[in-house]
Design a protein around this motif. Structure first.
Motif, mmCIF file in Angstrom:
data_model
loop_
_atom_site.group_PDB
_atom_site.id
_atom_site.type_symbol
_atom_site.label_atom_id
_atom_site.label_comp_id
_atom_site.label_asym_id
_atom_site.label_seq_id
_atom_site.Cartn_x
_atom_site.Cartn_y
_atom_site.Cartn_z
ATOM 1 N N CYS A 44 0.810 -1.220 0.000
ATOM 2 C CA CYS A 44 0.000 0.000 0.000
ATOM 3 C C CYS A 44 0.842 1.270 0.000
ATOM 4 C CB CYS A 44 -0.920 0.022 1.220
ATOM 5 S SG CYS A 44 -1.972 -1.425 1.385
ATOM 6 N N LEU A 45 2.058 1.190 0.493
ATOM 7 C CA LEU A 45 2.900 2.382 0.587
ATOM 8 C C LEU A 45 4.350 1.950 0.750
ATOM 9 C CD1 LEU A 45 1.904 5.379 0.600
ATOM 10 C CD2 LEU A 45 2.425 5.405 3.062
ATOM 11 N N LEU A 46 5.235 2.735 0.146
ATOM 12 C CA LEU A 46 6.684 2.529 0.280
ATOM 13 C C LEU A 46 7.294 3.791 0.881
ATOM 14 C CD1 LEU A 46 7.836 0.845 -3.039
ATOM 15 C CD2 LEU A 46 8.718 0.230 -0.807
ATOM 16 N N VAL A 56 8.007 9.223 0.184
ATOM 17 C CA VAL A 56 6.889 8.300 0.389
ATOM 18 C C VAL A 56 6.277 8.022 -0.974
ATOM 19 C CG1 VAL A 56 4.659 7.929 1.486
ATOM 20 C CG2 VAL A 56 6.462 9.154 2.727
ATOM 21 N N ILE A 57 6.246 6.740 -1.356
ATOM 22 C CA ILE A 57 5.820 6.341 -2.700
ATOM 23 C C ILE A 57 4.447 5.683 -2.618
ATOM 24 C CG2 ILE A 57 6.402 4.921 -4.707
ATOM 25 C CD1 ILE A 57 9.320 4.944 -3.709
ATOM 26 N N ASP A 58 3.514 6.174 -3.430
ATOM 27 C CA ASP A 58 2.174 5.600 -3.502
ATOM 28 C C ASP A 58 2.125 4.628 -4.682
ATOM 29 O OD1 ASP A 58 -0.471 4.916 -3.661
ATOM 30 O OD2 ASP A 58 -1.230 6.961 -3.423
ATOM 31 N N PRO A 59 2.176 3.307 -4.440
ATOM 32 C CA PRO A 59 2.206 2.346 -5.548
ATOM 33 C C PRO A 59 0.924 2.323 -6.363
ATOM 34 C CG PRO A 59 1.947 1.208 -3.452
ATOM 35 C CD PRO A 59 2.209 2.640 -3.125
ATOM 36 N N TYR A 60 -0.189 2.787 -5.773
ATOM 37 C CA TYR A 60 -1.458 2.780 -6.502
ATOM 38 C C TYR A 60 -1.469 3.790 -7.653
ATOM 39 C CZ TYR A 60 -3.392 0.112 -2.542
ATOM 40 O OH TYR A 60 -3.648 -0.838 -1.587
ATOM 41 N N THR A 61 -0.582 4.751 -7.634
ATOM 42 C CA THR A 61 -0.577 5.797 -8.661
ATOM 43 C C THR A 61 0.483 5.551 -9.738
ATOM 44 O OG1 THR A 61 1.016 7.191 -7.480
ATOM 45 C CG2 THR A 61 -1.323 7.467 -6.936
ATOM 46 N N LEU A 62 1.251 4.452 -9.615
ATOM 47 C CA LEU A 62 2.367 4.204 -10.527
ATOM 48 C C LEU A 62 2.083 3.028 -11.449
ATOM 49 C CD1 LEU A 62 5.336 4.574 -8.003
ATOM 50 C CD2 LEU A 62 4.302 6.331 -9.446
ATOM 51 N N THR A 137 -0.678 2.272 13.727
ATOM 52 C CA THR A 137 -0.297 0.878 13.502
ATOM 53 C C THR A 137 -1.416 0.081 12.836
ATOM 54 O OG1 THR A 137 1.156 0.960 15.431
ATOM 55 C CG2 THR A 137 0.545 -1.221 14.622
ATOM 56 N N ARG A 138 -2.671 0.349 13.188
ATOM 57 C CA ARG A 138 -3.801 -0.417 12.662
ATOM 58 C C ARG A 138 -4.532 0.302 11.524
ATOM 59 N NH1 ARG A 138 -3.857 -5.403 12.954
ATOM 60 N NH2 ARG A 138 -6.118 -5.390 12.788
ATOM 61 N N SER A 139 -3.889 1.245 10.884
ATOM 62 C CA SER A 139 -4.522 1.957 9.766
ATOM 63 C C SER A 139 -4.815 1.001 8.614
ATOM 64 C CB SER A 139 -3.593 3.062 9.247
ATOM 65 O OG SER A 139 -3.685 4.219 10.038
ATOM 66 N N ASP A 140 -5.880 1.291 7.880
ATOM 67 C CA ASP A 140 -6.134 0.597 6.625
ATOM 68 C C ASP A 140 -5.430 1.396 5.537
ATOM 69 O OD1 ASP A 140 -6.986 -0.628 4.340
ATOM 70 O OD2 ASP A 140 -9.097 -0.739 4.930
ATOM 71 N N TRP A 141 -4.248 0.937 5.165
ATOM 72 C CA TRP A 141 -3.405 1.682 4.234
ATOM 73 C C TRP A 141 -3.888 1.615 2.799
ATOM 74 C CZ3 TRP A 141 -0.010 4.941 6.263
ATOM 75 C CH2 TRP A 141 0.403 4.723 7.578
ATOM 76 N N ARG A 142 -4.940 0.850 2.547
ATOM 77 C CA ARG A 142 -5.487 0.773 1.182
ATOM 78 C C ARG A 142 -6.361 1.975 0.843
ATOM 79 N NH1 ARG A 142 -7.960 -5.094 2.376
ATOM 80 N NH2 ARG A 142 -8.584 -3.849 4.168
ATOM 81 N N LYS A 143 -6.920 2.609 1.857
ATOM 82 C CA LYS A 143 -7.879 3.691 1.609
ATOM 83 C C LYS A 143 -7.163 4.970 1.176
ATOM 84 C CE LYS A 143 -11.519 1.969 4.674
ATOM 85 N NZ LYS A 143 -12.401 2.280 5.825
ATOM 86 N N ARG A 144 -7.788 5.660 0.237
ATOM 87 C CA ARG A 144 -7.269 6.936 -0.231
ATOM 88 C C ARG A 144 -8.363 7.998 -0.131
ATOM 89 N NH1 ARG A 144 -3.457 4.161 0.202
ATOM 90 N NH2 ARG A 144 -1.617 4.009 -1.141
ATOM 91 N N PRO A 145 -8.024 9.252 0.146
ATOM 92 C CA PRO A 145 -6.650 9.740 0.341
ATOM 93 C C PRO A 145 -6.137 9.402 1.729
ATOM 94 C CG PRO A 145 -8.192 11.542 0.624
ATOM 95 C CD PRO A 145 -9.024 10.365 0.197
ATOM 96 N N LEU A 146 -4.802 9.289 1.833
ATOM 97 C CA LEU A 146 -4.174 9.097 3.124
ATOM 98 C C LEU A 146 -4.093 10.437 3.852
ATOM 99 C CD1 LEU A 146 -1.254 6.757 2.006
ATOM 100 C CD2 LEU A 146 -3.285 6.079 3.304
ATOM 101 N N SER A 147 -4.293 10.410 5.142
ATOM 102 C CA SER A 147 -4.226 11.642 5.923
ATOM 103 C C SER A 147 -2.772 12.062 6.118
ATOM 104 C CB SER A 147 -4.890 11.441 7.288
ATOM 105 O OG SER A 147 -4.117 10.558 8.080
ATOM 106 N N ASN A 148 -2.574 13.326 6.463
ATOM 107 C CA ASN A 148 -1.224 13.813 6.749
ATOM 108 C C ASN A 148 -0.626 13.060 7.938
ATOM 109 O OD1 ASN A 148 0.998 15.833 6.376
ATOM 110 N ND2 ASN A 148 0.411 16.343 8.476
#
Length: 396
Positions: A44-46, A56-62, A137-148
């Motif tokens: 979900c994120l690099l 910070v790399i968003d793989p969903y946009t690449l 730690t328990r965030s759902d990293w799949r959801k967009r947009p990601l918060s600051n």
């Protein structure tokens, strides 16, 4: 404390970062992923740290992360991670290559006498005095947009990696242990590669009670389940639970009515698979019983429990005096293998146990040999001390 970072959401920026890594020859990275709903963990994120900043790399946009993964497998790139099992697997699955210059600070910390496994937050606090925020730690990293707040959390996970790498490598150099860490990292990656590329049906919980045709069935069901899980992009356990797979193999036949009466098979998504499972079982019975990959065995039976307990105390003493975590040196099974190997003799067809080869033999194996042979004694020195025992050399 906020971490300044650049957010990469296009291919050109990724290529620019990869050129920067190629120039710097060093990079630290971490990932955020979700593993519970897909066949493989979903990246979900690099998060990437290079000497001049954090990205910070968003793989969903690449379109592709291949340029980054390929850079990690370059023999000229030093790659730094913390507890990098999943990070290494993401790279391996993308490139079919291991990372040649991998430095895992969790593993390195063990060779410096810190607890193993140590969390990243604990290591950062120990080396920098900073307390990391772990609220996401328990965030759902799949959801967009990601918060600051999520992005800040992600960036903080790599902010100090390069700093810790420099400090630890310097300490390891003073102790002449850099080569030990490299040796263990190579072995760890090779084990990971073997696990990833092998059939792992024999690792299913409960399989120890099976034999004969049941092993043929459990292997066939495991392979079928892996294929179905991959096709549907589901965790294998959501296709068919381990306990049901083992019970079907134990029963040893493809009678659909008996299968339907098994508790757990009444769920709709499982019940509709019964005809297919029956065919898999029937086909399996026509195949030879598979060989079971077994751990190397040294000697016969088990060594006296008191002897392995004695050596376990010796292991704790040696590791304490030599500043290395016992957890990374040997398990109870490793000690039992060592004792059987030394007492019952070696078999040229079986590789020697870990404690008589490589860095482990160098740091602990020889002293264990001396204890077993009576050339070294372990005595009670000071009952009130944190380390109440000491070694005493026996004169010939």
């Amino acid at each position: 404390m906020n971490a300044r970072f650049q957010y990469i959401t296009n291919q050109d920026s990724l290529h620019q970062l990869c050129r920067q890594i190629d120039e710097d020859k060093v990079v630290a990275f971490d990932t955020e992923f979700v593993a519970e709903d897909s066949y493989r963990p979903e990246l979900c994120l690099l998060q990437v740290a290079v000497p001049d900043g954090i990205y910070v790399i968003d793989p969903y946009t690449l379109d592709s992360l291949d340029p980054f993964w390929n850079q990690l497998t370059s023999s000229e790139t030093q790659v730094v991670v913390h507890a990098g099992r999943e990070e290494t697997l993401f790279c391996y699955r993308a490139t079919q290559k291991l990372i040649p210059n991998l430095f895992d600070i969790q593993l390195a910390a063990a060779f410096l006498g810190h607890e193993y496994p140590a969390s990243y937050a604990n290591l950062v606090h120990r080396y920098t005095g900073v307390n990391l925020d772990k609220e996401e730690t328990r965030s759902d990293w799949r959801k967009r947009p990601l918060s600051n707040q999520q992005l800040q959390y992600a960036a903080q996970d790599v902010k100090d990696l390069l700093r810790l790498h420099r400090s630890m490598e310097k300490e390891l150099g003073k102790l002449d242990r850099v080569h030990w860490v490299r040796e263990e990292t190579s072995r760890w990656q090779e084990d990971l590669e073997q696990f990833e590329s092998s059939e792992n049906w024999f690792r299913i919980s409960g399989i120890q009670a099976l034999s004969g045709n049941s092993l043929s069935i459990v292997r066939a069901l495991w392979m079928w389940r892996e294929q179905r899980a991959k096709e549907r992009d589901l965790p294998a356990r959501k296709v068919l639970r381990d306990d049901l797979l083992i019970e079907l193999a134990r029963r040893g036949n493809g009678d659909e009515r008996r299968m339907a009466s098994l508790r757990g098979m009444e769920h709709r998504h499982v019940k509709q698979l019964i005809p297919e499972l029956a065919k898999v079982i029937a086909d399996a019975l026509d195949h030879p019983i598979p060989s079971w990959p077994r751990k190397a065995r040294y000697g016969k039976g088990q060594p006296p429990a008191m002897l392995t307990q004695f050596l376990s105390a010796a292991l704790a003493y040696i590791c304490r005096t030599k500043r290395i975590s016992p957890s990374v040196v040997a398990t109870a099974d490793d000690l039992r293998d060592f004792v059987k190997y030394r007492l019952d003799g070696s078999d040229p067809d079986i590789p020697p146990p870990s404690l008589v080869t490589g860095w482990r033999a160098e740091i602990i194996g020889r002293e264990l040999d001396d204890l077993l042979s009576g050339r070294l004694a372990m005595v009670l020195d000071n009952p009130d001390s944190d380390m109440p025992i000491r070694f005493h050399r026996i004169a010939p």
